[in-house]
Design a protein around this motif. Structure first.
Motif, short mmCIF file in Angstrom:
data_model
loop_
_atom_site.label_atom_id
_atom_site.label_comp_id
_atom_site.label_asym_id
_atom_site.label_seq_id
_atom_site.Cartn_x
_atom_site.Cartn_y
_atom_site.Cartn_z
N SER A 122 0.84 -1.20 0.00
CA SER A 122 0.00 0.00 0.00
C SER A 122 0.87 1.25 0.00
O SER A 122 1.98 1.25 0.53
N VAL A 123 0.34 2.30 -0.60
CA VAL A 123 1.03 3.58 -0.63
C VAL A 123 0.55 4.36 0.59
O VAL A 123 -0.62 4.72 0.69
N VAL A 124 1.43 4.58 1.53
CA VAL A 124 1.08 5.22 2.79
C VAL A 124 1.00 6.74 2.63
O VAL A 124 0.05 7.37 3.10
N ALA A 125 2.00 7.32 1.98
CA ALA A 125 2.04 8.77 1.81
C ALA A 125 2.84 9.10 0.57
O ALA A 125 3.66 8.30 0.10
N VAL A 126 2.58 10.29 0.04
CA VAL A 126 3.30 10.77 -1.13
C VAL A 126 3.67 12.22 -0.88
O VAL A 126 2.85 13.00 -0.39
N GLU A 127 4.93 12.57 -1.18
CA GLU A 127 5.37 13.96 -1.08
C GLU A 127 5.90 14.38 -2.44
O GLU A 127 6.97 13.95 -2.86
N VAL A 128 5.13 15.21 -3.13
CA VAL A 128 5.57 15.74 -4.42
C VAL A 128 6.24 17.08 -4.15
O VAL A 128 5.71 17.92 -3.41
N CYS B 52 9.25 13.05 -6.54
CA CYS B 52 8.17 12.56 -5.69
C CYS B 52 8.72 11.44 -4.82
O CYS B 52 9.40 10.54 -5.31
N LYS B 53 8.44 11.51 -3.53
CA LYS B 53 8.78 10.43 -2.62
C LYS B 53 7.50 9.67 -2.32
O LYS B 53 6.53 10.26 -1.83
N ALA B 54 7.50 8.38 -2.61
CA ALA B 54 6.33 7.54 -2.34
C ALA B 54 6.69 6.59 -1.21
O ALA B 54 7.58 5.75 -1.36
N ARG C 282 10.56 8.17 -6.32
CA ARG C 282 11.46 7.39 -5.48
C ARG C 282 10.62 6.64 -4.48
O ARG C 282 9.83 7.24 -3.75
N PHE C 283 10.78 5.33 -4.45
CA PHE C 283 10.01 4.51 -3.50
C PHE C 283 10.82 4.33 -2.23
O PHE C 283 11.99 3.95 -2.27
N ILE C 284 10.17 4.60 -1.11
CA ILE C 284 10.81 4.49 0.20
C ILE C 284 9.95 3.57 1.06
O ILE C 284 8.73 3.75 1.14
N LEU C 285 10.59 2.58 1.67
CA LEU C 285 9.87 1.64 2.51
C LEU C 285 9.49 2.32 3.82
O LEU C 285 10.35 2.87 4.51
#
Length: 138
Positions: A37-43, A50-52, A94-97
């Motif tokens: 699941s995508v918890v948060a996104v910062e564009v 974008c940090k996902a 950029r995907f961040i766990l």
């Protein structure tokens, strides 16, 4: 545009919703865990990056595989994002766990354990107090 402007907040929400749909329904990579699941996104305010933050339900190996799969599908995801969201620039993702959910579950377990231990100690002290009072009455 300020970082927390209304426009940026709306863009973050829209990108998060579309990323969730793309990851859940359109990517066929077997490395990606179905419980991602995508918890948060910062564009960024300039819409370039974008940090996902994603959360994966599973063990560490599953989390690593999911991140690898998402990073390899970055181009496809970005293209689909550009197709569904009309932005001047489509951000580089950029995907961040995100470990916050797992951290919260572990903290909750620790709190429950402490509560059980304190309740057990309270029961033992009440029983010893009852025994002491019972000895005085006889």
């Amino acid at each position: 545009m300020r970082k927390n402007s209304i426009k940026n907040t709306r863009i973050n929400g829209e990108v998060q919703r579309e990323l969730s749909n793309i990851i859940r329904g359109e990517i066929k990579d077997p490395r990606i865990n179905p419980l991602t699941s995508v918890v948060a996104v910062e564009v960024a305010p300039d819409l370039k990056t974008c940090k996902a933050y994603i959360s994966v339900l599973g063990d560490e190996e599953s989390q690593k595989n999911t991140l690898t799969g998402l990073r390899s599908a970055e181009g496809y995801i970005r293209r689909e994002l550009a197709r569904t969201i009309n932005l001047r620039n489509t951000p580089e993702i950029r995907f961040i766990l995100d470990q916050s959910i797992e951290y919260g579950v572990n903290m909750s377990k620790l709190i429950d354990n402490v509560n059980k231990e304190s309740a057990a100690k309270a029961d033992v002290s009440l029983e010893s107090a009852d025994l002491a009072e019972g000895g005085d009455n006889e």
